[in-house]
Design a protein around this motif. Sequence first.
Motif, mmCIF file in Angstrom:
data_model
loop_
_atom_site.group_PDB
_atom_site.id
_atom_site.type_symbol
_atom_site.label_atom_id
_atom_site.label_comp_id
_atom_site.label_asym_id
_atom_site.label_seq_id
_atom_site.Cartn_x
_atom_site.Cartn_y
_atom_site.Cartn_z
ATOM 1 N N ALA A 232 0.830 -1.210 0.000
ATOM 2 C CA ALA A 232 0.000 0.000 0.000
ATOM 3 C C ALA A 232 0.863 1.259 0.000
ATOM 4 O O ALA A 232 0.586 2.235 -0.722
ATOM 5 C CB ALA A 232 -0.929 -0.011 1.216
ATOM 6 N N MET A 233 1.936 1.235 0.797
ATOM 7 C CA MET A 233 2.839 2.389 0.816
ATOM 8 C C MET A 233 3.506 2.589 -0.540
ATOM 9 O O MET A 233 3.668 3.724 -1.015
ATOM 10 C CB MET A 233 3.899 2.181 1.902
ATOM 11 C CG MET A 233 3.353 2.255 3.321
ATOM 12 S SD MET A 233 4.624 1.966 4.558
ATOM 13 C CE MET A 233 5.708 3.350 4.228
ATOM 14 N N GLU A 234 3.866 1.485 -1.184
ATOM 15 C CA GLU A 234 4.497 1.600 -2.499
ATOM 16 C C GLU A 234 3.520 2.167 -3.530
ATOM 17 O O GLU A 234 3.882 3.021 -4.356
ATOM 18 C CB GLU A 234 5.001 0.226 -2.940
ATOM 19 C CG GLU A 234 5.767 0.257 -4.252
ATOM 20 C CD GLU A 234 6.301 -1.103 -4.628
ATOM 21 O OE1 GLU A 234 6.945 -1.198 -5.685
ATOM 22 O OE2 GLU A 234 6.071 -2.061 -3.870
ATOM 23 N N VAL A 235 2.265 1.699 -3.480
ATOM 24 C CA VAL A 235 1.251 2.225 -4.415
ATOM 25 C C VAL A 235 1.024 3.720 -4.176
ATOM 26 O O VAL A 235 0.944 4.532 -5.120
ATOM 27 C CB VAL A 235 -0.057 1.426 -4.257
ATOM 28 C CG1 VAL A 235 -1.188 2.094 -5.033
ATOM 29 C CG2 VAL A 235 0.137 -0.007 -4.739
ATOM 30 N N TRP A 236 0.934 4.107 -2.913
ATOM 31 C CA TRP A 236 0.738 5.532 -2.601
ATOM 32 C C TRP A 236 1.927 6.370 -3.066
ATOM 33 O O TRP A 236 1.755 7.467 -3.609
ATOM 34 C CB TRP A 236 0.518 5.689 -1.104
ATOM 35 C CG TRP A 236 0.433 7.130 -0.659
ATOM 36 C CD1 TRP A 236 1.381 7.855 -0.019
ATOM 37 C CD2 TRP A 236 -0.665 8.017 -0.874
ATOM 38 N NE1 TRP A 236 0.955 9.134 0.199
ATOM 39 C CE2 TRP A 236 -0.321 9.263 -0.328
ATOM 40 C CE3 TRP A 236 -1.915 7.873 -1.478
ATOM 41 C CZ2 TRP A 236 -1.169 10.359 -0.357
ATOM 42 C CZ3 TRP A 236 -2.756 8.964 -1.499
ATOM 43 C CH2 TRP A 236 -2.379 10.199 -0.949
ATOM 44 N N HIS A 237 3.108 5.845 -2.876
ATOM 45 C CA HIS A 237 4.296 6.574 -3.315
ATOM 46 C C HIS A 237 4.321 6.715 -4.837
ATOM 47 O O HIS A 237 4.672 7.785 -5.367
ATOM 48 C CB HIS A 237 5.544 5.835 -2.831
ATOM 49 C CG HIS A 237 6.820 6.461 -3.299
ATOM 50 N ND1 HIS A 237 7.270 7.670 -2.832
ATOM 51 C CD2 HIS A 237 7.727 6.033 -4.225
ATOM 52 C CE1 HIS A 237 8.403 7.983 -3.436
ATOM 53 N NE2 HIS A 237 8.711 6.992 -4.284
ATOM 54 N N MET A 239 1.732 6.726 -6.821
ATOM 55 C CA MET A 239 0.659 7.631 -7.247
ATOM 56 C C MET A 239 1.018 9.089 -7.008
ATOM 57 O O MET A 239 0.619 9.976 -7.770
ATOM 58 C CB MET A 239 -0.637 7.282 -6.506
ATOM 59 C CG MET A 239 -1.237 5.937 -6.918
ATOM 60 S SD MET A 239 -2.698 5.516 -5.945
ATOM 61 C CE MET A 239 -3.790 6.872 -6.406
ATOM 62 N N THR A 240 1.761 9.359 -5.967
ATOM 63 C CA THR A 240 2.117 10.749 -5.639
ATOM 64 C C THR A 240 3.499 11.140 -6.127
ATOM 65 O O THR A 240 3.943 12.264 -5.869
ATOM 66 C CB THR A 240 2.054 10.937 -4.122
ATOM 67 O OG1 THR A 240 2.938 9.991 -3.493
ATOM 68 C CG2 THR A 240 0.642 10.717 -3.603
ATOM 69 N N SER A 241 4.211 10.244 -6.805
ATOM 70 C CA SER A 241 5.568 10.555 -7.248
ATOM 71 C C SER A 241 5.536 11.315 -8.571
ATOM 72 O O SER A 241 4.501 11.425 -9.239
ATOM 73 C CB SER A 241 6.364 9.259 -7.397
ATOM 74 O OG SER A 241 5.787 8.459 -8.411
#
Length: 371
Positions: A232-237, A239-241
């Motif tokens: 989940a943290m990787e997906v969020w990163h 998406m916001t990168s």
Amino acid sequence: MTEVEDSDTMAIERRRAAEAARKERIFNTRNRVIGVDLSTLGGQVAEKQERQRVERERDKAFESLSAMHDALLKQQFAEEERMRAELSQELVQFRATHQRAEDSRDADLNFKQQVLNPPVSEKDLGPSSMQVFQGGDCMATERKKAQMEENVRCLTAQTQAKEKMRFHKKKAELLWGQAQVQQDLRELQLSAVEDKCKREAQVALSMFNQAQAAQQAQQQKEDRLKEEGENAMEVWHMMTSDLLTERPEAAEREGGVGPRVLLDRWKGMSDEQLNAIRRQREEQRAQKERQREAERQREAAWDSLRMAQSREEEEEEKRVQEKERQKRTEMDRYNMQLAREQLTHQQYLDQNVYTNRPAASYFTQFGASSR
């Protein structure tokens, strides 16, 4: 050695030990990069200790079971020995009471006892008594009576002996049956105790396996939750990168050494950059065409030079072939001259020198007789 030298030596050794420990820390790549997972090691140690404790308890249970089996076997052996001793004692007592040697049929022969003792023997009477005659038997009635009584006593003794033997045999069979029943009961008790120990061991093993399974399930659950959180943290990163937002400013480098753009964030070139690349490509194409033209001219010059060299080589080869042909012609004429000379010489030898040749009879005359 003085105290100063001792202190210097100790200081040197201390520095050497510190240096060796420092090298061990620095050059151990695994500990320097990865490190040591103390929690995992602690869990492994605890698991090993628990397994050793369960094994010790199982060994103690087996030892107690073995000791109990040994005690029961010893008790069984002692009971069997006691029964054998009792049977032996009863057999000896029976023989001493009912199977005496004095009561046997041939006791009068073995113990020199005379069963029939007439009041007066035939030898004591003599011929003048007129009571014993030749061919007569004055003691026949008493002897027959004594024999009949002896037969009755023997039959009675044999009957009593048979009855006693039958009684003791039944008693021995009864005792043997009781011993077998007791032995069966002991075997049942032993099997029950063994089954109980096995059940306890199985229960302990089942509890241990359940604990292991629960621990493994908990560990898998924690690992799954950890992996889901990391995903989940990787997906969020992502998406916001800057990679997915596609900001052109993210690819620009602010000073520093290296390329002017960040390759992992670059999204494409502008029209000016594309036109500059096209112009440079056109210049490179023209330059390449000029190089090709110069290469073609150089190849044409080389081709003309190679053709001239080829013509010269062909002419030289023709001259060499002509010389070889002339040399072969001269050699043929010389060989023909030699052949004519040899023929003339051979004719001279045949006609003038070898005129008296031996006939066949000359060779057959040898070895024709025994002399």
